[in-house]
Structures are given as structure tokens and as C-alpha cells.
Design a protein around this motif. Structure first.
Motif, PDB file in Angstrom:
ATOM      1  N   ASP A   1       0.812  -1.236  -0.024  1.00  0.00           N
ATOM      2  CA  ASP A   1       0.134  -0.138   0.019  1.00  0.00           C
ATOM      3  C   ASP A   1       1.021   1.252  -0.157  1.00  0.00           C
ATOM      4  O   ASP A   1       0.729   2.280  -0.681  1.00  0.00           O
ATOM      5  CB  ASP A   1      -1.095   0.116   1.266  1.00  0.00           C
TER       6      ASP A   1
ATOM      7  N   THR B   1      -1.278  -2.188  -6.203  1.00  0.00           N
ATOM      8  CA  THR B   1      -2.487  -2.802  -5.901  1.00  0.00           C
ATOM      9  C   THR B   1      -2.207  -4.307  -5.498  1.00  0.00           C
ATOM     10  O   THR B   1      -1.393  -5.060  -6.187  1.00  0.00           O
ATOM     11  CB  THR B   1      -3.383  -2.746  -7.039  1.00  0.00           C
ATOM     12  N   TRP B   2      -2.890  -5.138  -4.638  1.00  0.00           N
ATOM     13  CA  TRP B   2      -2.739  -6.579  -4.222  1.00  0.00           C
ATOM     14  C   TRP B   2      -4.203  -7.095  -4.028  1.00  0.00           C
ATOM     15  O   TRP B   2      -4.907  -6.570  -3.894  1.00  0.00           O
ATOM     16  CB  TRP B   2      -1.911  -6.566  -3.002  1.00  0.00           C
ATOM     17  N   GLU B   3      -3.960  -8.427  -4.471  1.00  0.00           N
ATOM     18  CA  GLU B   3      -4.984  -9.220  -4.083  1.00  0.00           C
ATOM     19  C   GLU B   3      -4.381 -10.521  -3.305  1.00  0.00           C
ATOM     20  O   GLU B   3      -3.318 -10.986  -3.555  1.00  0.00           O
ATOM     21  CB  GLU B   3      -5.674  -9.968  -5.138  1.00  0.00           C
TER      22      GLU B   3
ATOM     23  N   ASP C   1      -1.418  -5.130 -11.420  1.00  0.00           N
ATOM     24  CA  ASP C   1      -0.904  -4.053 -12.237  1.00  0.00           C
ATOM     25  C   ASP C   1       0.593  -4.130 -12.620  1.00  0.00           C
ATOM     26  O   ASP C   1       1.067  -3.381 -13.658  1.00  0.00           O
ATOM     27  CB  ASP C   1      -1.079  -2.629 -11.344  1.00  0.00           C
TER      28      ASP C   1
ATOM     29  N   HIS D   1       4.846   4.462 -11.284  1.00  0.00           N
ATOM     30  CA  HIS D   1       4.448   3.274 -10.441  1.00  0.00           C
ATOM     31  C   HIS D   1       5.674   2.689  -9.976  1.00  0.00           C
ATOM     32  O   HIS D   1       6.555   2.830 -10.560  1.00  0.00           O
ATOM     33  CB  HIS D   1       3.762   2.119 -11.295  1.00  0.00           C
TER      34      HIS D   1
END
Ligand code: ZN
Ligand code: ZN
Length: 253
Positions: free
Chosen positions: A66, A71-73, A95, A199
Motif C-alpha cells: 500500500d 495494488t494487491w489481491e 498492475d 508506478h
């Protein structure tokens, strides 16, 4: 037609079996696995942003991602490896085409992650060490092993030489440490912020995984190096409890 129909049904059955397997593996994870020697504070379930993680280390990796804007899952899906083993990776970073398997200080069982990394690596030709890769993700999706942070030591860094020892002690105590990871491929993976798209991205070829732009001018750091700080989350929140997670932090108690 009937062959296609059969294939369709077989696909559905396999998808269903995979879903059941994912649920079973998730359940196993949340039990804390009961491995002797693994029942440290780090292995206690921890809630962070509404997700229950198997350990404080995993929750800390989520918080660190974060802080990097990645972005994480968490535990998105079970994959079946060529060896036939079922594998539930800890994180997918959609991403940047990266998977992250978090490993604590205990027995490092990373065989599945390594096999997964080999499966996802692409076969684009390499000319004098330069891979001409046209895949969506440079080199194919990348699988990384995330380790506990490397402790930060102001005593090992001469830029803090003029600091009083009390200040150094306080700084060391509240510093989260540095990120440590290893790649499941043979090359070293670096972390940088892309000068083009801004990024944060891991990379092992000279281009950004988010935008494929060249990482010229980016300040890439290797595993355990300074540059990106790890965010430590402590405190165990048992599933079902309300969120009692707190970051171990600034108050320098
Ligand atoms: Zn490729
Ligand atoms: Zn970029």
C-alpha cells in the motif's frame, strides 16, 4: 459438438474443484498451520484493511505494498502446477504482473513458488543477454519470495555518525526495516519507481512492468537495500474479532 460439450462440463467441474481446493487451502492457512516452531507472534492471524492474514508478516507486506501504491489481491486463486501440486500464492499484484509468496523466518518451503515462477517465465529469445520480449509482462509474470524485513541499523551507516546514540536508538526502534525479497528466476529482481508512469515496480529486465517504458534514470534498489521502508504491523486479531490491528510506530515508546 458433443466433444465441446464434454470439454465444457469438464472445465466447469475443474473450476469447481479448484474453488473447493482454494477454500480448503485458505482454511488451512488460517488455522495457523499448527507447525511446530511456527507459532510465533508473526504466525498469528492479523486483520489489516478488512482482510484476515495468516500472519503479521503477511499483513505487513500488504501495508508495505500500500505504501508503494501497488495494488494487491490476497490469496486470489489456486493454481495447479505441472507437477500436479495445488498452490495458493499469497499475493497477486495485478498492475505489474507480479506474484508474491511471503515466507517467515521458519522452515522456508518455497518449492511451489519456484515451480510457479518457472511456469510463468517466458521463452523470448535472448541476444547477448538482452531479452527481446514482446509479452504483456516483460519476461513473463514474475514470482517473488517476500522475506521478513532487514533491520535498519543507524550504526552501520556513516551518515548517522554525528547522531547522538539516543537518537540513533530511537530511529532504529521506530524504523520498519528494509524490504527483502528473492526472485524465483535466476536473475536478481530490483525495485524502482518508474520515471514515466510513477508506478513502483519490481523488474528483472530493463523496463517498467506497468508501462513497459525504459527504466532509464530510475533509482532501482536491490533486496534489503535502503530506499523503500518496510511497514511493520503488530498485534494479532483473531478472525471474528473486530479490527484491533495497530501499526507499531512513531510514538517511539
Ligand atoms: Zn517474453
Ligand atoms: Zn512505468
Amino acid at each position: 459438438m458433443s466433444i465441446q460439450g464434454d470439454a465444457g462440463i469438464r472445465c466447469m467441474v475443474e473450476a469447481l474443484a479448484d474453488e473447493q481446493e482454494t477454500a480448503r487451502l485458505r482454511g488451512e492457512h488460517l488455522k495457523g498451520s499448527g507447525l511446530a516452531g511456527d507459532m510465533t507472534v508473526e504466525a498469528l492471524p492479523t486483520v489489516y484493511r478488512g482482510t484476515t492474514f495468516r500472519s503479521a508478516l503477511e499483513a505487513s507486506w500488504a501495508a508495505t505494498l500500500d505504501s508503494l501504491g501497488i495494488t494487491w489481491e490476497y490469496e486470489p486463486e489456486t493454481v495447479t502446477l505441472p507437477s500436479g501440486a495445488k498452490y495458493l500464492p499469497d499475493f497477486r499484484l495485478p498492475d505489474i504482473g507480479v506474484w508474491l509468496e511471503v515466507k517467515g523466518p521458519g522452515v522456508p518451503r518455497v518449492e511451489k513458488a519456484i515451480e510457479f515462477g518457472q511456469v510463468l517465465a517466458c521463452d523470448c529469445p535472448s541476444i547477448r543477454g538482452i531479452t527481446r520480449c514482446s509479452c504483456r509482462w516483460p519476461g513473463g509474470e514474475l514470482v517473488l519470495i517476500g522475506h521478513p524485513p532487514v533491520p535498519f541499523s543507524p550504526w552501520a551507516d556513516e551518515s548517522y555518525d554525528h547522531w547522538p546514540s539516543r537518537s540513533r536508538l530511537r530511529l532504529a526502534r521506530r524504523h520498519g526495516g528494509h524490504l527483502k525479497w528473492t526472485s524465483t528466476r535466476k536473475r536478481r529482481a530490483w525495485l524502482a519507481r518508474c520515471p514515466d508512469c510513477q508506478h513502483a515496480t519490481w523488474f528483472d529486465l530493463g523496463c517498467c512492468r506497468a508501462c513497459r517504458g525504459p527504466l532509464v534514470g530510475a533509482h532501482g534498489v536491490h533486496s534489503g537495500a535502503e530506499g523503500f521502508e518496510f511497514i511493520r504491523i503488530s498485534g494479532a486479531a483473531v478472525p471474528g474479532d473486530h479490527d484491533t490491528t495497530s501499526t507499531e510506530e512513531a510514538a517511539d515508546a
